[in-house]
Scaffold this motif. Sequence first.
Motif, short mmCIF file in Angstrom:
data_model
loop_
_atom_site.label_atom_id
_atom_site.label_comp_id
_atom_site.label_asym_id
_atom_site.label_seq_id
_atom_site.Cartn_x
_atom_site.Cartn_y
_atom_site.Cartn_z
N ARG A 193 -5.51 3.05 -4.94
CA ARG A 193 -4.72 4.17 -5.46
C ARG A 193 -5.33 4.80 -6.70
O ARG A 193 -4.83 5.83 -7.16
N ASP A 205 6.37 8.68 -4.94
CA ASP A 205 5.87 8.62 -3.58
C ASP A 205 6.10 7.24 -2.97
O ASP A 205 6.21 6.23 -3.67
N GLY A 206 6.11 7.20 -1.63
CA GLY A 206 6.26 5.93 -0.93
C GLY A 206 6.04 6.13 0.56
O GLY A 206 5.79 7.24 1.04
N VAL A 207 6.13 5.04 1.31
CA VAL A 207 5.97 5.10 2.76
C VAL A 207 6.94 4.13 3.41
O VAL A 207 7.16 3.02 2.91
N ALA A 265 13.11 7.17 -0.68
CA ALA A 265 12.90 6.15 0.33
C ALA A 265 14.08 6.07 1.30
O ALA A 265 13.89 5.86 2.51
N ARG A 300 -2.45 1.53 4.26
CA ARG A 300 -1.48 2.60 4.07
C ARG A 300 -1.13 2.69 2.58
O ARG A 300 -0.50 1.80 2.02
N GLN A 315 7.30 12.18 -0.68
CA GLN A 315 6.97 12.53 -2.06
C GLN A 315 8.25 12.83 -2.83
O GLN A 315 9.15 13.51 -2.33
N ARG A 346 -3.43 11.46 -3.59
CA ARG A 346 -2.80 11.83 -2.31
C ARG A 346 -3.82 12.19 -1.24
O ARG A 346 -3.46 12.39 -0.09
N TYR A 390 5.70 9.08 5.25
CA TYR A 390 5.30 9.15 3.84
C TYR A 390 6.20 10.19 3.15
O TYR A 390 6.44 11.28 3.70
N PRO A 424 0.93 4.71 -0.48
CA PRO A 424 2.23 5.39 -0.51
C PRO A 424 2.13 6.90 -0.71
O PRO A 424 3.14 7.59 -0.64
N GLU A 425 0.93 7.43 -0.96
CA GLU A 425 0.78 8.86 -1.22
C GLU A 425 0.41 9.63 0.05
O GLU A 425 -0.16 9.07 0.99
N SER A 426 0.74 10.92 0.06
CA SER A 426 0.40 11.81 1.18
C SER A 426 0.22 13.22 0.64
O SER A 426 0.87 13.60 -0.35
#
Length: 413
Positions: A94, A208-210, A388, A355, A382, A23, A380, A357-359
């Motif tokens: 990742r 996680d995702g974006v 999503a 980008r 979690q 992340r 983003y 998908p983690e933050s």
Amino acid sequence: MIPFAPQQEQLYVGELVSPGTGRNTVPLCVTIGGPLELAALERAVRQAAARQPMLRARVGSDEEGEAAFTLDESASPLQVQAHAPDEGVIEFCRRPFDNLDDPLVRLWWWPIDGHRSQLLVIAHHLVMDGTSGPVLVDELAAAYAAETGGAVPAPGAVGDLRTYAARRSQDALRSERDAGDDFWAKALEDLPNGQILARLADTSIGGDGVVVRSLDVTAASALRRVARAHRAGLPVLFGAALAGQLAQDRGRGEVVVGIAMDHRPPGYEHTVGMFVDVLPLRIQVSDHSPAAFDDLLWKVRDGLLDLLDYGGTPSARIFRLLRLRKPIEVSLSVRSSWNGSRAVGNTTWSVEELRLPESPYPCTVDVTREPDGTITVAVYHQGPHLDAEEASALADGLLGRLLECVDARDGAV
């Protein structure tokens, strides 16, 4: 040995609590077109690493046993590969930093075909923030041009990171002396932890995702006009829209949004490092309807002005002072894109911001001003805080509020 600045201390503690999540990874990819001289690129990377300490940084400890950066003077950060990663560039990025005593900036190069190759940079957030990506590319491009006889302006002087860390630590002491602590104690009084994204205990969702949305040039230009009409910038506009949408979605009368504040001082414009701290902005939302958007704009604007006055207090000190474990669940950053192309000798370097998908936060709203005049909004999310579908609804609701504001005032969309 370079000591941690307070914002790096906080990142480091978070990494110890949740290691190996990925992340805190900052990636970018440079596609190089033209006849690259690999030996010159390797020399350029070594030259850049000699100038930029964070390209040689690992986590170690000082004489008192406190975590600090040690500098590896021998290793070259460039790894030459025969081809792109089998799992794809995103999945390759990742891969977590399992050991922070390994290099915190990693560079890979591989050929694509006879005329193109790629340079991949993967950095830990401890040593590189969102404004350091272009700084690093400029550094590498100038060094490569110098090696090959190209004409690229040499970058400016690199700031002393030891001095910077000491200055930020002094900011924490000055905060107590200059009533900064009193301000934060009052601003965050009785603030509960986890108030915005709390979910039912029996709710389970994915990881996680974006979610990414875009505003075209017409809509982006209209937003800028609205911001100017309110004597505000895009951070105020997006902060107000985000606060209103969160209040509506979560049924709450107040929200706390973490605002990314850049503490890069004069003289450090050409320095790769971590200069950003995320400070909590508490916003009372008495009415989240579009009709009340003006009032919310002024609240956010005044709150951001307070952050400018008291933003010297590091967030690590604020949270320790008030014994807050995790007051920030939603963060907002508004910045310029890294994307773009430049001629470097007889090659062309095209920079692409990747980008993942983690933050670091349960929800991060990243607003990017693109070179073509459009605006990209990435949300983003979690697990187990948002999924999503919820992130998509937040992104659509946020942009919907902004465009309603434009319709009401500008008539351009």
